[in-house]
Every structure is written in C-alpha cells, then in structure tokens.
Design an enzyme around this catalytic site. Sequence first.
Site, PDB file in Angstrom:
ATOM      1  N   ASP A 106       0.842  -1.200   0.000  1.00 40.82           N
ATOM      2  CA  ASP A 106       0.000   0.000   0.000  1.00 40.82           C
ATOM      3  C   ASP A 106       0.874   1.245   0.000  1.00 40.82           C
ATOM      4  O   ASP A 106       1.992   1.243   0.524  1.00 40.82           O
ATOM      5  CB  ASP A 106      -0.953   0.009   1.204  1.00 40.82           C
ATOM      6  CG  ASP A 106      -0.227  -0.057   2.539  1.00 40.82           C
ATOM      7  OD1 ASP A 106       0.558  -1.009   2.731  1.00 40.82           O
ATOM      8  OD2 ASP A 106      -0.421   0.847   3.378  1.00 40.82           O
ATOM      9  N   GLU A 171      -0.255  -1.028   5.705  1.00 41.37           N
ATOM     10  CA  GLU A 171       0.781  -0.584   6.637  1.00 41.37           C
ATOM     11  C   GLU A 171       0.649   0.900   6.921  1.00 41.37           C
ATOM     12  O   GLU A 171       0.744   1.340   8.071  1.00 41.37           O
ATOM     13  CB  GLU A 171       2.174  -0.896   6.064  1.00 41.37           C
ATOM     14  CG  GLU A 171       3.320  -0.680   7.067  1.00 41.37           C
ATOM     15  CD  GLU A 171       3.796   0.762   7.179  1.00 41.37           C
ATOM     16  OE1 GLU A 171       4.392   1.110   8.205  1.00 41.37           O
ATOM     17  OE2 GLU A 171       3.556   1.554   6.239  1.00 41.37           O
TER      18      GLU A 171
END
Lengths: 424, 424
Positions: A106, A171
């Site tokens: 991400d 994250e």
Amino acid sequence: MPQTLTPTEHRVLAAIDMDGLIAYLSELVAIPSLGGSPEENLAQEHVAAQLTRMGFEVDSWQIDLPTVQAHPACSWEVAREAALGVVATLPGAGDGPSLLLNGHVDVVPAGDVASWRFPPWQASIENGRIYGRGALDMKSGLCCAIFAAKAIQTAGIRLRGDLRIQSVVGEEDGGLGTLASLLRGHRADAAIIMEPTELRVAPAQAGAHNFRITVRGLAAHGCVREEGVSAVEKFVPIQHALLELERRRNARDHGPLFMHYELPNAICIGTVRAGNWASSVPDTLVAEGRYGIAVGEDPLLARHELEAAVAQAAADDSWLRDHPPTVEWWGGTFDPGATPVDHPVVAELASALTDATGAPAILNGMTYGSDMRLLVNVGQIPSVLFGPGDIRRAHCPDEYVDIADLRAVTRTLALTVLRFCGVV
Amino acid sequence: MPQTLTPTEHRVLAAIDMDGLIAYLSELVAIPSLGGSPEENLAQEHVAAQLTRMGFEVDSWQIDLPTVQAHPACSWEVAREAALGVVATLPGAGDGPSLLLNGHVDVVPAGDVASWRFPPWQASIENGRIYGRGALDMKSGLCCAIFAAKAIQTAGIRLRGDLRIQSVVGEEDGGLGTLASLLRGHRADAAIIMEPTELRVAPAQAGAHNFRITVRGLAAHGCVREEGVSAVEKFVPIQHALLELERRRNARDHGPLFMHYELPNAICIGTVRAGNWASSVPDTLVAEGRYGIAVGEDPLLARHELEAAVAQAAADDSWLRDHPPTVEWWGGTFDPGATPVDHPVVAELASALTDATGAPAILNGMTYGSDMRLLVNVGQIPSVLFGPGDIRRAHCPDEYVDIADLRAVTRTLALTVLRFCGVV
C-alpha cells in the site's frame, strides 16, 4: 569484493537479476495501490503471482476484516471492503531457523500531481534513481526481498530453515495486513522489514500514535467578534503546550540508537481545520497530529502525558478552563518496538551488509512508525528494519530510491538469508 | 397611541395585517433560498407574485451576470447560473419624493442542523418569536416592507412619490442583486434597507472586506518534523500582528454613531485550513477572515494597512522573511457607507419610529456589511438601515425574530412611506 564470502555466496550474489528487479518494481509502481483502493489488492495479486511462478508455496487469502479489526493491536484509517493477505514460503530442509521478510504494497496518495516532476504512477529512471509513488516506500524493499530469494533459487541453493516473504496491505494506515498475517499463524524465528533505513540496520523503532485535539470556542458574527471566542486563538496555548511537552520529552535519554536524532519523539501537528465562514468567529478547531513515543515507554502513560499537558494549558486559560479541549486517539497507532542488538538476526544482517557492500554496518533506531511493533510485540518475532532509501523522500512528490541502494539491499538480504537460515 | 398621528395614518396602521405578514414570512422561510441555489430564485418569484397580486408594477428580470460581475463594485462568493431581479413599483401621483425599500431573500447555510432546536427550513413560533433560517436575516424585514405597502393600499391611500420594493439575491455573498437593480436603472430619492438593527435607525455602516492569508512552510515527515517548517507555527506571528493591528485601528475615533462599539472595525479570522495528513509537517495554511473598515476610511488604504502589518510580521521572522505570506482580497467586499444624519429620510424614519412605537429613536452605526454601500456609493441614493431583530441572532442556529419587532417595523415603515412620499 570482501574475502569473507563463500563460493556459494558468490554464486548467489552473481545470480541477482537487477534488470529483472527494476522491471518488476516498475510494474508494481504502475499499480496505484492506495490504502483502501481495489488496486491495493491488485498489487497483492501481482506479488502472489510472481511468488507462485518462483515456486513458493503461496498462501493468498481474503482477510476476515471484522475479526482482525476487533484485535486490540489493530488500527486503521481508511475503509476497506476487502483485503488480501499474501505469505509465500520457500520451505527449507527443516533443520534451520526460519526468516520472514515483510513488505507492504500500500502507498499514500500522490497529493498534488502538479508538484511532481515525474508521473507518480509510473516508474521513471533518471541518473540512477527510480521515481514514483511507492518506488521508495516500500515497493522497492519488497522487490529486493523477492529478487534476493530468486537469486538463491537460481543458484540452486536449498535452505535449511524456511524463508517467508510476507506482502501486506494497510501498513500506512495502521498495520492491518501484518496483524492479519500474524493472526493467521504465519511466523518465523526472526523478521526483516524492508522499510527505508538508508541501509542502516535498525533493531529499534520509536512509536507514533495519531491524536486529534478539538478546541471549542463560541460562535459570533465577525462584526461583533469580541462577543465570541475564537477557537483559533484558543488553540495557541495548546500549541505552546505541545511544543513545551515535546522539548521535555526529547530532553530525556533515548539511548545510543537514537542519540543522533534532534527529536527522536517528535510531536507533529499535521492538520488544522477551523471555522466554516470567513465572517464568523470559528467555534471549533480540530487539529490532528502524530505523537512520537520512545522505545521502552508505556504508550498509555505517554498518552496520559500529552492529555495532561493539554489539560494543564486549559487550566491556565479562563475560557478553556470551563470548555476543556478534548483529546482523541485515532487511526495509526504505532507502538514502539525493539529487538536486542545482540540477537542473531541483527548480527547476521550487520555482517552481511559489510560483506555485501564493503561498508561498515551502522546501527540506528528509526523514529517513524512501521509494522515492526506488530511483529515484535504481538508476534514476539525478533525483527529488524533494513531497506533502501531515505524515509525523508517518502510521502512527498518525486519520491525516489537509488538503484545502488536496491543492489546493496538485495545482496545483503541474500547473504543474510543464506547465513541465518543455513544452506543444506 | 401618540397624539401626532393623522387620521390617515391611523387608518393605515389599523390596516396592517400582522397575521398575513407572519403567514407570508413562514412561506418565505420554507424556501431554502441559499445564495446560489435554485431556491434563491424561487423565493424571488414568490415575492414577485405577491407584489403582482398587490397591484404593483413588477419588473422581474434575468440578471445579466457577466455584465454585472464585470462592474468594479461587484463582489460574490458563490457560483450562480441564473439570478432573478425583482423591483416592484407602486406609482405615486408624481409630485413627491420616491422611496426604495430594499431587502434580500438569500440566506446563509443552516450549518449543523443538529445544533438547531427548531427545523431551519420551517418557521416555528414560540413565545412571540419566529424561528428559522432567514426569519431574521432578512426575510422578516422584507415582509415588513411588503405588508406596510399592503396596509397603505388597503387603506385606499394614493402616494405622491413612487414607492419601490426591491427584492434582491446575493446580499450575503457580496451584493450582486442590489448592484444589478441599480445598473438596471431602479432608483429613488432615498432608500431604507430592512436589515436587523434592533430598531435602531442606522444612517452609517462600517465596511468589511474578506481577506485570505496563505502561509507557506516546508513539508517533512512528522518523524523528522524539525527538518520541515510548520505553516501552523508560522501563522502564530501573523495572528499576533492582526490582533495588534485591530487594537490600533479600533483605538481611533470613529464618531458618535460607533462610540458604543468595543470593536467597530473588528478583524475576524473565520476559517483556517492547514495540512492534509496527520503525520506530515503542514506546508500550507490558508486563513480567511473579514476586515472591518471604518466609515470615511479609504478601503484601499485600509487594505494596505493590513498587508503592511502582515509584511512587517513576516520581516521579523527568519523563515517568513524569505517566504512571505500572501494576502488576497476575495468574495464579500463591503465598503463602508453613510448618509448625513440630517437627511430627510433619517429624520422621517426617526420620528415615525417614535410615533409608531412610543419609544425614542436611537441613531447608531452598524458594523456589519450590507447592500447599503451599493445604494449610497454606487447609486448615490441616501440610505438608512432599519429593521427588526438583532444581527447577533443571524447566521447561527435557531435564528429568530421577535413578532413585536415585526409589528414595530411595519408600523414605522408605513408611517415613513406616507410622510416621505406624501399622500395625495
């Protein structure tokens, strides 16, 4: 080339396919895998496909979001309808320690594209650097791990312990993906997280909790502003209190891993929103920020320290005394985490770095949040941060990573895997 | 009842239909005529229909927006695709002065409906008050004018001078509607604007110009915030400079009409927006506000005074010196305006107020912006503000007007029209 490498190690390093790594990183950068977007899961599928092609045993699963989000260590900021977990295992012979390499797919938003020189969603190479959102944070680190493993396979090596590559979502907004992998039972004897560390070996990481402070004033028409109370003006003493708190907290001893930081535990006010009409006294101000928490510090006590500082500032103000600001803790909740500096994974990584690059290993703590604290605190897995590039280049326009760093990290990871897991 | 009323005046006052006024005001409040919305024009059509039914000659026209917006005195904040002008004339015999009664139908947003006790888009009556968005500012004043005129007609009176009722859009965001009416040629020998004045007769009005200050910092990851420059922190000296400027400006003599104000020319910071990520140093802060300008003050010189104060604060700061904040002037640009206190419209209104209510007339300046400056400065029409209710109840939840005020204003307006225009 250092003299300490074995012939096997030489063979593995020679098998590293840097062109393939750069091409694959470019493919990943081209997927705008913003946290919470469908592309976040597309990137996971892309990584799973690559690891499957490489012969890993790939566990790819739909994360049960309600269950993971109910875990006390779970934090997130963006809504997700679906999230994919990907953990790939290269099984060892069974008589060596297992190692986990963790990376997230991400990325944060590109922000104002006009302030980029390069297109954010396409890898651009110039003067030995690769530009693009995620090129640094941290698709590059993930690619280094994948191509280190690929070199080991290409060289025909069989490991003793298992090697696991853990590709995660979420994250940036709190670590949901890594937590889900832990809850699914994916573990190892040690872990390396390939976040940007400027090639520093980082066995400790300060924490960062997101806060939200709401200051209430009293609305009034701007033409009689003295009859109102401006939430913007009443925020000023709170600002001062936070600066003073930051000064006090950072004057404490944070140990050798953090001694080179001016503010190892920064308090950063990131956003301020107040009022909704130019000609009205604003009756509400909302400030959001991140609160640095020291390694070894109890996060709840640290929170209380901020809450007390805000309360004290309010007590000293005639309006705020009766209208105390509220403090909320929300979104990213990155606790600090640390692994003893004499743990084998730290020692192996440090010596591998020197052997792979010829440069001395430098041990530093990191001050940004990452999934390390989940692996260490929840998973009880000794972990270390080690990756290409400088965190200062992350989350900003023209994010980039040096190709020389990619090479150094891939070589270092390959040697570390060989030495930590052992070779049959 | 005062002894100074003529039989004709008695007849007109007796003909005032307060129930009809309240019912009609309720109809108008039920139209959510937000500036820039289609309902803004619906409200205009509703008023035009009422005045047509009353036998006025109604000029209802589509405002040529590009032409009006090109006028140097035009200011606006919301986008409009269409805007309706409505000016209704009750022709007099032709041998008396003409009088214009100006009111706006546009209202500001309701804001957070949860903070209202009453529904904003429905007139609620409780304890002699009418609640609802626009019930005060200023559908009530407009209704007083309409029902004062209706009483004159019901009583069978023929005026000598023309009576005009001007219903306008766009007052709240800068006065586009009144300017359009002036540019279309609708004039009179004097004007009354029925904005809330607490029944004060207000022949002077301070100005208010909207400003926008943009402070630039330097972005950095929150974990190394000392490498960035927070636009939020750099706004603090600007805030101080504006407070000091306000103190200086309000220490000046503003004359008897403004002597009861603590801050006749308030500087109000209404909105602040900074940063877009909790864990980044915010590199931009935008503050919008209103800048009070004194009657008789040159607005351009006043603007320069604010710009100079911001520039001086920047010069005193090591970062801002090289990264000076910008000051823009945007949206609502309400110049000050005044009419001599001895003008007949002021004198007639003051004595009519006493005769209609038995209370002495109080002359005050107003400190909020309105369309008065357009009528006075652009139209050269001597004008006075006079209307029901308190401006402090405007633009906030549970906006209300006292029915007693509606009655007093309607009676006062009726007498003023009779006396100023003359009766055949």
